[in-house]
Design a protein around this motif. Structure first.
Motif, short mmCIF file in Angstrom:
data_model
loop_
_atom_site.label_atom_id
_atom_site.label_comp_id
_atom_site.label_asym_id
_atom_site.label_seq_id
_atom_site.Cartn_x
_atom_site.Cartn_y
_atom_site.Cartn_z
N ASP A 49 0.89 -1.16 0.02
CA ASP A 49 0.18 -0.09 0.03
C ASP A 49 0.81 1.13 0.13
O ASP A 49 0.63 2.27 0.86
CB ASP A 49 -1.11 -0.09 1.10
N ALA A 109 -2.73 4.93 -4.45
CA ALA A 109 -3.74 5.52 -4.47
C ALA A 109 -3.84 6.77 -5.47
O ALA A 109 -4.90 7.33 -5.76
CB ALA A 109 -4.30 6.21 -2.94
N TRP A 145 -3.93 5.53 -11.93
CA TRP A 145 -5.39 5.30 -12.38
C TRP A 145 -5.05 4.10 -13.39
O TRP A 145 -4.19 3.96 -14.20
CB TRP A 145 -5.54 6.53 -13.28
N THR A 149 -6.91 3.20 -9.77
CA THR A 149 -6.13 3.26 -8.25
C THR A 149 -5.87 1.58 -8.25
O THR A 149 -6.92 0.82 -8.52
CB THR A 149 -7.10 3.82 -7.17
N THR A 187 -5.66 -1.69 -6.12
CA THR A 187 -6.00 -2.47 -4.62
C THR A 187 -4.67 -3.12 -4.33
O THR A 187 -3.88 -3.57 -4.90
CB THR A 187 -6.85 -3.68 -4.97
N THR A 188 -4.71 -3.13 -2.86
CA THR A 188 -3.19 -3.38 -2.40
C THR A 188 -3.54 -4.34 -1.16
O THR A 188 -4.57 -4.49 -0.28
CB THR A 188 -2.28 -2.27 -2.12
N ILE A 223 -6.69 -3.44 0.97
CA ILE A 223 -7.33 -2.01 0.50
C ILE A 223 -8.02 -2.00 -0.81
O ILE A 223 -7.24 -2.18 -1.81
CB ILE A 223 -5.97 -1.04 0.82
N GLU A 224 -9.05 -2.19 -0.65
CA GLU A 224 -9.86 -2.37 -2.31
C GLU A 224 -9.91 -0.91 -2.86
O GLU A 224 -10.55 0.06 -2.42
CB GLU A 224 -11.64 -2.86 -1.83
N ARG A 225 -9.57 -1.05 -4.05
CA ARG A 225 -9.47 0.22 -4.86
C ARG A 225 -10.07 -0.31 -6.28
O ARG A 225 -10.57 -1.42 -6.42
CB ARG A 225 -8.26 0.95 -4.98
N GLU A 226 -9.71 0.63 -7.49
CA GLU A 226 -10.42 0.31 -8.84
C GLU A 226 -9.69 -0.82 -9.54
O GLU A 226 -10.40 -1.59 -10.41
CB GLU A 226 -10.51 1.39 -9.37
N SER A 227 -8.55 -1.39 -9.29
CA SER A 227 -7.80 -2.17 -9.96
C SER A 227 -8.29 -3.85 -9.85
O SER A 227 -8.05 -4.54 -10.85
CB SER A 227 -6.34 -2.22 -9.98
#
Length: 86
Positions: free
Chosen positions: A27, A32, A35, A37, A39-40, A81-85
């Motif tokens: 992370d 963050a 683009w 973002t 996910t880690t 850590i949920e993000r867009e990827s």
């Protein structure tokens, strides 16, 4: 590595997360900021390093009652850590 994978997917025209899901480790701040973002998996890197250092110093100090036994496992946990990827 995860950000590099995102850049390569972009270079090849692969949609993330549509065609490929990418997950990083640690992370870092760039996760963050890129683009999409990233996910880690977040771990307690500082605490992990401190504990490893203390164990190393302890072993360098001489034999202990634990000598010859398998090392103890210490689980410090992790967080996704949920993000867009992905």
């Amino acid at each position: 590595m995860g950000v590099g994978a995102l850049f390569e997917c972009c270079r090849r025209g692969l949609q993330v997360p549509g065609q490929m899901a990418v997950v990083g480790f640690s992370d870092l701040a760039i996760a963050a900021a890129c683009w999409p973002t990233l996910t880690t998996v977040r771990v307690q890197s500082r605490e992990l390093g401190c504990r490893a250092g203390r164990q190393l110093l302890q072993r360098l100090g001489g034999p202990s009652e634990d000598a010859g036994r398998p090392a103890k496992v210490t689980d410090l946990g992790f967080e996704i850590i949920e993000r867009e990827s992905a």
